[in-house]
Each structure stands twice: as structure tokens, then as C-alpha cells.
Design an enzyme around this catalytic site. Sequence first.
Site, PDB file in Angstrom:
ATOM      1  N   LYS A  11     -76.805  76.431 -34.971  1.00 22.76           N
ATOM      2  CA  LYS A  11     -75.423  75.959 -35.524  1.00 22.76           C
ATOM      3  C   LYS A  11     -75.040  74.691 -34.444  1.00 22.76           C
ATOM      4  O   LYS A  11     -75.498  74.048 -33.822  1.00 22.76           O
ATOM      5  CB  LYS A  11     -74.602  76.888 -35.092  1.00 22.76           C
ATOM      6  CG  LYS A  11     -74.574  78.248 -35.961  1.00 22.76           C
ATOM      7  CD  LYS A  11     -73.839  79.483 -35.618  1.00 22.76           C
ATOM      8  CE  LYS A  11     -74.260  80.671 -36.437  1.00 22.76           C
ATOM      9  NZ  LYS A  11     -73.137  81.648 -35.897  1.00 22.76           N
ATOM     10  N   TYR A  51     -71.468  82.577 -46.287  1.00 16.49           N
ATOM     11  CA  TYR A  51     -70.818  83.309 -45.599  1.00 16.49           C
ATOM     12  C   TYR A  51     -69.564  84.056 -46.677  1.00 16.49           C
ATOM     13  O   TYR A  51     -68.529  84.280 -46.326  1.00 16.49           O
ATOM     14  CB  TYR A  51     -69.858  82.721 -44.383  1.00 16.49           C
ATOM     15  CG  TYR A  51     -70.579  82.424 -43.188  1.00 16.49           C
ATOM     16  CD1 TYR A  51     -71.353  83.371 -42.477  1.00 16.49           C
ATOM     17  CD2 TYR A  51     -70.460  80.992 -42.716  1.00 16.49           C
ATOM     18  CE1 TYR A  51     -71.982  83.259 -41.452  1.00 16.49           C
ATOM     19  CE2 TYR A  51     -71.360  80.730 -41.279  1.00 16.49           C
ATOM     20  CZ  TYR A  51     -72.013  81.807 -40.704  1.00 16.49           C
ATOM     21  OH  TYR A  51     -72.794  81.625 -39.553  1.00 16.49           O
ATOM     22  N   PHE A  59     -60.764  84.654 -39.084  1.00 20.21           N
ATOM     23  CA  PHE A  59     -61.423  83.668 -38.510  1.00 20.21           C
ATOM     24  C   PHE A  59     -62.105  82.651 -39.368  1.00 20.21           C
ATOM     25  O   PHE A  59     -62.618  81.525 -38.759  1.00 20.21           O
ATOM     26  CB  PHE A  59     -62.233  84.137 -37.351  1.00 20.21           C
ATOM     27  CG  PHE A  59     -63.239  85.208 -37.911  1.00 20.21           C
ATOM     28  CD1 PHE A  59     -64.870  84.546 -38.412  1.00 20.21           C
ATOM     29  CD2 PHE A  59     -63.260  86.420 -37.769  1.00 20.21           C
ATOM     30  CE1 PHE A  59     -65.612  85.377 -38.661  1.00 20.21           C
ATOM     31  CE2 PHE A  59     -64.254  87.367 -38.099  1.00 20.21           C
ATOM     32  CZ  PHE A  59     -65.410  86.815 -38.773  1.00 20.21           C
ATOM     33  N   ARG A 104     -78.368  84.225 -27.693  1.00 18.86           N
ATOM     34  CA  ARG A 104     -76.952  84.383 -27.633  1.00 18.86           C
ATOM     35  C   ARG A 104     -76.558  84.910 -26.211  1.00 18.86           C
ATOM     36  O   ARG A 104     -75.549  84.218 -25.349  1.00 18.86           O
ATOM     37  CB  ARG A 104     -76.091  85.207 -28.484  1.00 18.86           C
ATOM     38  CG  ARG A 104     -76.256  84.614 -29.812  1.00 18.86           C
ATOM     39  CD  ARG A 104     -75.662  85.580 -30.952  1.00 18.86           C
ATOM     40  NE  ARG A 104     -75.650  85.012 -32.246  1.00 18.86           N
ATOM     41  CZ  ARG A 104     -75.549  85.819 -33.408  1.00 18.86           C
ATOM     42  NH1 ARG A 104     -75.678  87.048 -33.322  1.00 18.86           N
ATOM     43  NH2 ARG A 104     -75.311  85.006 -34.552  1.00 18.86           N
ATOM     44  N   ASN A 114     -71.604  80.919 -31.254  1.00 19.04           N
ATOM     45  CA  ASN A 114     -72.709  81.672 -30.635  1.00 19.04           C
ATOM     46  C   ASN A 114     -74.138  81.105 -31.234  1.00 19.04           C
ATOM     47  O   ASN A 114     -75.081  81.691 -31.285  1.00 19.04           O
ATOM     48  CB  ASN A 114     -72.658  83.109 -31.093  1.00 19.04           C
ATOM     49  CG  ASN A 114     -72.611  83.258 -32.727  1.00 19.04           C
ATOM     50  OD1 ASN A 114     -72.757  82.224 -33.411  1.00 19.04           O
ATOM     51  ND2 ASN A 114     -72.244  84.268 -33.164  1.00 19.04           N
ATOM     52  N   HIS A 117     -77.776  81.568 -36.146  1.00 18.63           N
ATOM     53  CA  HIS A 117     -77.649  82.322 -37.316  1.00 18.63           C
ATOM     54  C   HIS A 117     -79.076  82.937 -37.450  1.00 18.63           C
ATOM     55  O   HIS A 117     -80.063  82.218 -37.204  1.00 18.63           O
ATOM     56  CB  HIS A 117     -77.104  81.597 -38.433  1.00 18.63           C
ATOM     57  CG  HIS A 117     -77.376  82.476 -39.661  1.00 18.63           C
ATOM     58  ND1 HIS A 117     -76.475  83.351 -40.107  1.00 18.63           N
ATOM     59  CD2 HIS A 117     -78.550  82.525 -40.690  1.00 18.63           C
ATOM     60  CE1 HIS A 117     -76.842  84.004 -41.058  1.00 18.63           C
ATOM     61  NE2 HIS A 117     -78.265  83.597 -41.432  1.00 18.63           N
ATOM     62  N   GLU A 128     -80.639  83.676 -48.375  1.00 14.26           N
ATOM     63  CA  GLU A 128     -79.929  82.556 -47.897  1.00 14.26           C
ATOM     64  C   GLU A 128     -81.090  81.610 -47.778  1.00 14.26           C
ATOM     65  O   GLU A 128     -80.685  80.408 -47.751  1.00 14.26           O
ATOM     66  CB  GLU A 128     -79.883  83.172 -46.187  1.00 14.26           C
ATOM     67  CG  GLU A 128     -78.407  83.930 -46.303  1.00 14.26           C
ATOM     68  CD  GLU A 128     -78.427  84.619 -44.720  1.00 14.26           C
ATOM     69  OE1 GLU A 128     -79.366  84.383 -43.852  1.00 14.26           O
ATOM     70  OE2 GLU A 128     -77.593  85.385 -44.529  1.00 14.26           O
TER      71      GLU A 128
HETATM   72  P1  DAT Z   1     -73.983  87.368 -37.342  1.00 15.26           P
HETATM   73  O1  DAT Z   1     -73.827  85.902 -37.112  1.00 15.26           O
HETATM   74  O2  DAT Z   1     -74.485  87.960 -35.860  1.00 15.26           O
HETATM   75  O3  DAT Z   1     -74.774  87.932 -38.396  1.00 15.26           O
HETATM   76  P2  DAT Z   1     -71.764  88.078 -38.887  1.00 15.26           P
HETATM   77  O4  DAT Z   1     -72.544  87.610 -40.017  1.00 15.26           O
HETATM   78  O5  DAT Z   1     -70.660  89.217 -38.609  1.00 15.26           O
HETATM   79  O6  DAT Z   1     -72.484  87.875 -37.608  1.00 15.26           O
HETATM   80  O7  DAT Z   1     -70.704  86.809 -38.497  1.00 15.26           O
HETATM   81  C1  DAT Z   1     -70.925  85.426 -38.902  1.00 15.26           C
HETATM   82  C2  DAT Z   1     -70.431  84.351 -37.786  1.00 15.26           C
HETATM   83  O8  DAT Z   1     -69.019  84.517 -37.859  1.00 15.26           O
HETATM   84  C3  DAT Z   1     -70.735  84.939 -36.494  1.00 15.26           C
HETATM   85  O9  DAT Z   1     -72.119  84.578 -36.079  1.00 15.26           O
HETATM   86  C4  DAT Z   1     -69.878  84.073 -35.555  1.00 15.26           C
HETATM   87  C5  DAT Z   1     -68.672  84.243 -36.662  1.00 15.26           C
HETATM   88  N1  DAT Z   1     -67.608  85.507 -36.321  1.00 15.26           N
HETATM   89  C6  DAT Z   1     -67.983  86.656 -36.512  1.00 15.26           C
HETATM   90  N2  DAT Z   1     -66.959  87.394 -35.915  1.00 15.26           N
HETATM   91  C7  DAT Z   1     -65.986  86.532 -35.346  1.00 15.26           C
HETATM   92  C8  DAT Z   1     -64.941  86.826 -34.702  1.00 15.26           C
HETATM   93  N3  DAT Z   1     -64.295  88.114 -34.525  1.00 15.26           N
HETATM   94  N4  DAT Z   1     -64.284  85.730 -34.121  1.00 15.26           N
HETATM   95  C9  DAT Z   1     -64.721  84.455 -34.417  1.00 15.26           C
HETATM   96  N5  DAT Z   1     -65.840  84.100 -35.376  1.00 15.26           N
HETATM   97  C10 DAT Z   1     -66.325  85.242 -35.436  1.00 15.26           C
HETATM   98 MG    MG Z   2     -74.497  87.554 -40.469  1.00 14.11          MG
END
Ligand code: DAT
Ligand code: MG
Length: 151
Positions: A11, A51, A59, A104, A114, A117, A128
Site C-alpha cells: 500500500k 473494496y 472508515f 504488519r 497497515n 494487502h 482481485e
Molecule cells: P484485510 O486488509 O486484513 O483483508 P479488511 O478486508 O477487513 O482487512 O479491510 C481492508 C482494509 O481496510 C484494511 O487492511 C485496513 C482498512 N480497515 C479495516 N478496518 C478498519 C478500521 N476499523 N479503521 C480503519 N481502517 C480499517
Molecule cells: Mg480484506
Amino acid sequence: AGRERTLIAVKPDGVQRRLVGQIIQRFEQRGFKLVGLKMLKAPEDLLSQHYHNLQKKSFYPYLLCYMTSGPVVVMVWEGFNVVQTSRMMVGSTNPAEAQPGTVRGDFSIHVSRNVVHASDSVAGAEREIQLWFNGRELIDWDCCDHNIVCE
Ligand code: DAT
Ligand code: MG
């Protein structure tokens, strides 16, 4: 099973912090094969598809803003069980919960930054990969140690 593929992306924070090389190294040394790689400034419509399941989250606008703040490095990695193994290598979504030794857990502190991805399922990975790459950008090649790292 040895031909499973996943999408890994560094990222914008990871690119800014010059972590691309270290992240690539982890996947290479684990035994996975790189079959696609590019750097781009991700267009907003691509990110909204990527996403799509998060569009109702509070968020989400901040996530889009962060993901368009600079270039990303997107990769496709191939190998046995690569989807599940790479999720373990990447660590929990929230870096506060990510184990040391994970990307991470070693390189980040806050969920909104973080670093990386990783696709979360084989079906998600296929979706994806199609979103980020066209077929010609994915390279079919034989890695000389294929039969050494995997039966
Ligand atoms: P991952 O990236 O572990 O698959 P995810 O698909 O649930 O996690 O979410 C995608 C991204 O969105 C994640 O890497 C960071 C952001 N994100 C997720 N939860 C968040 C939160 N509570 N506050 C801010 N950003 C968040
Ligand atoms: Mg995810």
C-alpha cells in the site's frame, strides 16, 4: 494446488517507507513464485471494486483517500496454499493484534496504515487478480526449485 495464486499489494505507506524490497523478499524466501508485478497510482473506481464489501463502513472514505495518496505495488504470487499462508505472513488486519514476524506485526502500528494487502480466499484472490491484472501481465514460468519446495 501448487498453482494457487493470490494478490499481494504494498500500500502507499509501504511504498513511501521503502518496504517493497523487504516484502518481496519474504514471499521469495518462503518459496512462492512471483508471476505478476506492477506499480501504479490506483484509480478510485478500481479501489471501489477492490473494496466493494467495505463501502458502507465509516472508515471507507479515509481508506480510499489513503489508497490513492501515492503509488501501490501490486503483485501476484503463486504456490501451494499461497492464499492462506500469505494471510498468515501478512498478519492481523489491526497491527496492534498482528504477531511479530508478520509484515504488519513488524512494520506497522495502526489499522488505517497497515502496509500491505493480501487476498482472503481463493475466490477473492481470483476476483482481485482479474481486477488488477490483464492476462498478458501474468507470466507462466517454471521455477527451477518447484519440485524441491513442494511435492
Ligand atoms: P484485510 O486488509 O486484513 O483483508 P479488511 O478486508 O477487513 O482487512 O479491510 C481492508 C482494509 O481496510 C484494511 O487492511 C485496513 C482498512 N480497515 C479495516 N478496518 C478498519 C478500521 N476499523 N479503521 C480503519 N481502517 C480499517
Ligand atoms: Mg480484506
